[in-house]
Design a protein around this motif. Structure first.
Motif, PDB file in Angstrom:
ATOM      1  N   HIS A   1       0.803  -1.231   0.000  1.00  0.00           N
ATOM      2  CA  HIS A   1       0.000   0.000   0.000  1.00  0.00           C
ATOM      3  C   HIS A   1       0.835   1.279   0.000  1.00  0.00           C
ATOM      4  O   HIS A   1       0.265   2.371   0.002  1.00  0.00           O
ATOM      5  CB  HIS A   1      -0.942   0.023   1.210  1.00  0.00           C
ATOM      6  CG  HIS A   1      -2.030  -1.010   1.117  1.00  0.00           C
ATOM      7  ND1 HIS A   1      -2.987  -0.992   0.132  1.00  0.00           N
ATOM      8  CD2 HIS A   1      -2.291  -2.105   1.853  1.00  0.00           C
ATOM      9  CE1 HIS A   1      -3.799  -2.027   0.284  1.00  0.00           C
ATOM     10  NE2 HIS A   1      -3.390  -2.719   1.327  1.00  0.00           N
ATOM     11  N   MET A   2       2.148   1.174   0.039  1.00  0.00           N
ATOM     12  CA  MET A   2       2.988   2.367   0.074  1.00  0.00           C
ATOM     13  C   MET A   2       2.655   3.270  -1.124  1.00  0.00           C
ATOM     14  O   MET A   2       2.629   2.809  -2.263  1.00  0.00           O
ATOM     15  CB  MET A   2       4.455   1.947   0.005  1.00  0.00           C
ATOM     16  CG  MET A   2       5.398   3.110   0.004  1.00  0.00           C
ATOM     17  SD  MET A   2       7.097   2.566  -0.175  1.00  0.00           S
ATOM     18  CE  MET A   2       7.380   1.959   1.435  1.00  0.00           C
ATOM     19  N   GLU A   3       2.419   4.552  -0.861  1.00  0.00           N
ATOM     20  CA  GLU A   3       1.958   5.412  -1.957  1.00  0.00           C
ATOM     21  C   GLU A   3       3.125   6.003  -2.735  1.00  0.00           C
ATOM     22  O   GLU A   3       3.179   7.220  -2.968  1.00  0.00           O
ATOM     23  CB  GLU A   3       1.003   6.476  -1.414  1.00  0.00           C
ATOM     24  CG  GLU A   3      -0.281   5.820  -0.958  1.00  0.00           C
ATOM     25  CD  GLU A   3      -1.504   6.690  -1.043  1.00  0.00           C
ATOM     26  OE1 GLU A   3      -1.397   7.878  -1.396  1.00  0.00           O
ATOM     27  OE2 GLU A   3      -2.581   6.166  -0.729  1.00  0.00           O
ATOM     28  N   LYS A   4       4.082   5.148  -3.036  1.00  0.00           N
ATOM     29  CA  LYS A   4       5.159   5.523  -3.940  1.00  0.00           C
ATOM     30  C   LYS A   4       5.605   4.246  -4.640  1.00  0.00           C
ATOM     31  O   LYS A   4       5.365   3.142  -4.124  1.00  0.00           O
ATOM     32  CB  LYS A   4       6.297   6.231  -3.210  1.00  0.00           C
ATOM     33  CG  LYS A   4       6.768   5.661  -1.916  1.00  0.00           C
ATOM     34  CD  LYS A   4       7.835   6.550  -1.251  1.00  0.00           C
ATOM     35  CE  LYS A   4       7.260   7.533  -0.251  1.00  0.00           C
ATOM     36  NZ  LYS A   4       8.243   8.324   0.488  1.00  0.00           N
ATOM     37  N   PRO A   5       6.239   4.391  -5.812  1.00  0.00           N
ATOM     38  CA  PRO A   5       6.595   3.177  -6.558  1.00  0.00           C
ATOM     39  C   PRO A   5       7.658   2.339  -5.867  1.00  0.00           C
ATOM     40  O   PRO A   5       8.597   2.870  -5.276  1.00  0.00           O
ATOM     41  CB  PRO A   5       7.122   3.702  -7.899  1.00  0.00           C
ATOM     42  CG  PRO A   5       7.120   5.164  -7.833  1.00  0.00           C
ATOM     43  CD  PRO A   5       6.581   5.627  -6.523  1.00  0.00           C
ATOM     44  N   THR A   6       7.490   1.007  -5.973  1.00  0.00           N
ATOM     45  CA  THR A   6       8.441   0.072  -5.381  1.00  0.00           C
ATOM     46  C   THR A   6       8.949  -0.860  -6.488  1.00  0.00           C
ATOM     47  O   THR A   6       8.169  -1.303  -7.340  1.00  0.00           O
ATOM     48  CB  THR A   6       7.773  -0.753  -4.266  1.00  0.00           C
ATOM     49  OG1 THR A   6       6.595  -1.378  -4.793  1.00  0.00           O
ATOM     50  CG2 THR A   6       7.372   0.111  -3.084  1.00  0.00           C
ATOM     51  N   VAL A   7      10.237  -1.125  -6.459  1.00  0.00           N
ATOM     52  CA  VAL A   7      10.864  -1.928  -7.509  1.00  0.00           C
ATOM     53  C   VAL A   7      11.643  -3.066  -6.852  1.00  0.00           C
ATOM     54  O   VAL A   7      12.520  -2.808  -6.026  1.00  0.00           O
ATOM     55  CB  VAL A   7      11.862  -1.076  -8.348  1.00  0.00           C
ATOM     56  CG1 VAL A   7      12.452  -1.896  -9.506  1.00  0.00           C
ATOM     57  CG2 VAL A   7      11.214   0.212  -8.863  1.00  0.00           C
ATOM     58  N   ALA A   8      11.329  -4.309  -7.204  1.00  0.00           N
ATOM     59  CA  ALA A   8      12.142  -5.436  -6.724  1.00  0.00           C
ATOM     60  C   ALA A   8      13.215  -5.694  -7.777  1.00  0.00           C
ATOM     61  O   ALA A   8      12.902  -5.945  -8.944  1.00  0.00           O
ATOM     62  CB  ALA A   8      11.275  -6.673  -6.519  1.00  0.00           C
ATOM     63  N   ALA A   9      14.478  -5.578  -7.351  1.00  0.00           N
ATOM     64  CA  ALA A   9      15.616  -5.862  -8.234  1.00  0.00           C
ATOM     65  C   ALA A   9      16.048  -7.289  -7.892  1.00  0.00           C
ATOM     66  O   ALA A   9      16.758  -7.519  -6.907  1.00  0.00           O
ATOM     67  CB  ALA A   9      16.741  -4.875  -7.977  1.00  0.00           C
ATOM     68  N   ILE A  10      15.578  -8.243  -8.693  1.00  0.00           N
ATOM     69  CA  ILE A  10      15.714  -9.658  -8.303  1.00  0.00           C
ATOM     70  C   ILE A  10      17.036 -10.217  -8.836  1.00  0.00           C
ATOM     71  O   ILE A  10      17.171 -10.567 -10.003  1.00  0.00           O
ATOM     72  CB  ILE A  10      14.482 -10.452  -8.779  1.00  0.00           C
ATOM     73  CG1 ILE A  10      13.226  -9.792  -8.179  1.00  0.00           C
ATOM     74  CG2 ILE A  10      14.574 -11.915  -8.318  1.00  0.00           C
ATOM     75  CD1 ILE A  10      12.002  -9.987  -8.997  1.00  0.00           C
ATOM     76  N   ASN A  11      17.982 -10.274  -7.917  1.00  0.00           N
ATOM     77  CA  ASN A  11      19.372 -10.605  -8.258  1.00  0.00           C
ATOM     78  C   ASN A  11      19.638 -12.106  -8.297  1.00  0.00           C
ATOM     79  O   ASN A  11      20.681 -12.518  -8.798  1.00  0.00           O
ATOM     80  CB  ASN A  11      20.314  -9.974  -7.228  1.00  0.00           C
ATOM     81  CG  ASN A  11      19.919 -10.360  -5.824  1.00  0.00           C
ATOM     82  OD1 ASN A  11      18.810 -10.046  -5.388  1.00  0.00           O
ATOM     83  ND2 ASN A  11      20.778 -11.062  -5.112  1.00  0.00           N
ATOM     84  N   GLY A  12      18.725 -12.905  -7.757  1.00  0.00           N
ATOM     85  CA  GLY A  12      18.968 -14.359  -7.712  1.00  0.00           C
ATOM     86  C   GLY A  12      17.679 -15.065  -7.356  1.00  0.00           C
ATOM     87  O   GLY A  12      16.583 -14.571  -7.662  1.00  0.00           O
ATOM     88  N   VAL A  13      17.797 -16.169  -6.638  1.00  0.00           N
ATOM     89  CA  VAL A  13      16.605 -16.969  -6.373  1.00  0.00           C
ATOM     90  C   VAL A  13      15.624 -16.245  -5.419  1.00  0.00           C
ATOM     91  O   VAL A  13      16.037 -15.617  -4.440  1.00  0.00           O
ATOM     92  CB  VAL A  13      16.994 -18.378  -5.841  1.00  0.00           C
ATOM     93  CG1 VAL A  13      17.615 -18.338  -4.472  1.00  0.00           C
ATOM     94  CG2 VAL A  13      15.802 -19.320  -5.867  1.00  0.00           C
ATOM     95  N   ALA A  14      14.344 -16.302  -5.774  1.00  0.00           N
ATOM     96  CA  ALA A  14      13.274 -15.758  -4.928  1.00  0.00           C
ATOM     97  C   ALA A  14      12.343 -16.924  -4.625  1.00  0.00           C
ATOM     98  O   ALA A  14      11.678 -17.444  -5.532  1.00  0.00           O
ATOM     99  CB  ALA A  14      12.524 -14.641  -5.652  1.00  0.00           C
ATOM    100  N   ALA A  15      12.327 -17.371  -3.359  1.00  0.00           N
ATOM    101  CA  ALA A  15      11.576 -18.573  -3.000  1.00  0.00           C
ATOM    102  C   ALA A  15      10.603 -18.287  -1.867  1.00  0.00           C
ATOM    103  O   ALA A  15      10.864 -17.436  -1.006  1.00  0.00           O
ATOM    104  CB  ALA A  15      12.537 -19.695  -2.585  1.00  0.00           C
ATOM    105  N   GLY A  16       9.474 -19.000  -1.851  1.00  0.00           N
ATOM    106  CA  GLY A  16       8.501 -18.870  -0.764  1.00  0.00           C
ATOM    107  C   GLY A  16       8.116 -17.415  -0.542  1.00  0.00           C
ATOM    108  O   GLY A  16       7.799 -16.678  -1.495  1.00  0.00           O
ATOM    109  N   ALA A  17       8.168 -16.998   0.730  1.00  0.00           N
ATOM    110  CA  ALA A  17       7.775 -15.618   1.048  1.00  0.00           C
ATOM    111  C   ALA A  17       8.727 -14.599   0.416  1.00  0.00           C
ATOM    112  O   ALA A  17       8.372 -13.426   0.287  1.00  0.00           O
ATOM    113  CB  ALA A  17       7.724 -15.433   2.563  1.00  0.00           C
ATOM    114  N   GLY A  18       9.918 -15.042   0.011  1.00  0.00           N
ATOM    115  CA  GLY A  18      10.834 -14.149  -0.720  1.00  0.00           C
ATOM    116  C   GLY A  18      10.247 -13.819  -2.085  1.00  0.00           C
ATOM    117  O   GLY A  18      10.342 -12.689  -2.569  1.00  0.00           O
TER     118      GLY A  18
END
Ligand code: LHQ
Length: 261
Positions: free
Chosen positions: A96-113
């Motif tokens: 809900h943050m009222e500004k843009p958010t960017v995930a820079a996914i550098n490697g494995v993203a698992a489960g809650a990650g």
């Protein structure tokens, strides 16, 4: 702000959170979840932060819940309570943050990650990134927003498959599925993310927050309701100084200077 499990910096109006438990592929411990919530809350309130970037040190984005800590704590806190206390407030604040958010996914993203990456507005992945809905592999169900965000991004059939089989997909497949916005060479990831984020940071901040509210609300409501909600959002945007500045800049054939007011 100093953290045990994170690095935090503000650079050219862009707040960058770096997960810093690379020995465990940045798996979330209770301390890390608390620190993440604290930094996300601070970033949301800080007007000098126009865009928030999340990334990880080492070869992982995040492997989700730290299963070693979970095993050690088992019994002290049930999973439902753990989600309510640590994960859900973090995910809600980020989403809900009222500004843009960017995930820079550098490697494995698992489960809650992976869920955390899905809760960002944009996902830019390194060509070495991998995605896995690891929950089912340990007999659990997707949490931290994945049951909602995954089908929205990739459609129900693919969401069911990813969630039920728990297979790992690479960055190229994630792009084909619409899970990520872009895939870039791993050594150019942060440079590309900063270029992308600088473009966002130049826009009128209030307008971006209102756009996010409109798009978030979209799918759960009908077209007529969207039209009515746009009236409210637009009236709010139109009352800002940045709107007046944008129109003036257009008339004067120059680049607008947006201040967030
Ligand atoms: C880890 C982890 C990890 C600790 C790698 N924890 N150390 C919420 C509430 C409460 C409870 C339950 O869960 C939840 C939500 C969830 O997030 S559930 C899902 C939790 N995550 C997982 O199940 C993922 C577990 N990890 C993996 O499947 C693999 O590690 C992946 C596919 C992420 C990466 O595989 P590899 O590239 O082959 O790396 P690796 O397995 O060799 O891991 C490297 C190191 O990181 C290793 O440590 P070591 O000391 O042996 O070098 C792992 O033990 C450690 N690590 N994930 N979640």
């Amino acid at each position: 702000m100093d953290f045990e499990t994170l690095e935090w910096r503000i650079q050219e109006g862009i707040g960058v959170i770096v997960f810093n438990r690379s020995h465990a592929l940045n798996a979330f411990t209770n301390t890390m979840l608390k620190e993440l919530r604290q930094v996300v809350e601070a970033a949301a309130k800080d007007d000098t932060v126009r865009v928030l970037v999340l990334t990880g040190n080492g070869r992982g984005f995040s492997a989700g819940q730290d299963l070693k800590e979970h095993l050690a704590n088992n019994g002290a806190l049930n999973i439902g309570e753990h989600l309510r206390q640590y994960y859900n407030p973090l995910m809600e604040r980020l989403y809900h943050m009222e500004k843009p958010t960017v995930a820079a996914i550098n490697g494995v993203a698992a489960g809650a990650g992976m869920s955390l990456a899905l809760a960002a507005d944009f996902r830019i992945a390194s060509d070495t990134a991998r995605f896995v809905q690891a929950f089912v592999r340990i007999g659990l169900v997707p949490d931290s927003g994945s049951t909602y965000l995954l089908p929205l991004l990739v459609g129900r059939a693919r969401a069911m498959e990813l969630a039920m089989l728990g297979d790992t997909i690479d960055a190229k497949t994630a792009l084909a599925y619409g899970l990520v916005n872009r895939v870039v060479a791993s050594d150019a990831l942060m440079e590309e993310v900063m270029t992308f984020s600088r473009a966002l940071a130049r826009q009128a901040p209030k307008a971006l927050g209102l756009i996010k509210r409109g798009i978030h609300r979209g799918p759960e409501h009908g077209f007529d309701e969207a039209l009515a909600y746009e009236v409210f959002l637009q009236a709010t945007a139109a009352s800002t100084e940045d709107h007046a500045e944008g129109v003036r800049a257009f008339m004067e054939k120059r680049t607008p200077r947006f201040t967030g007011h």
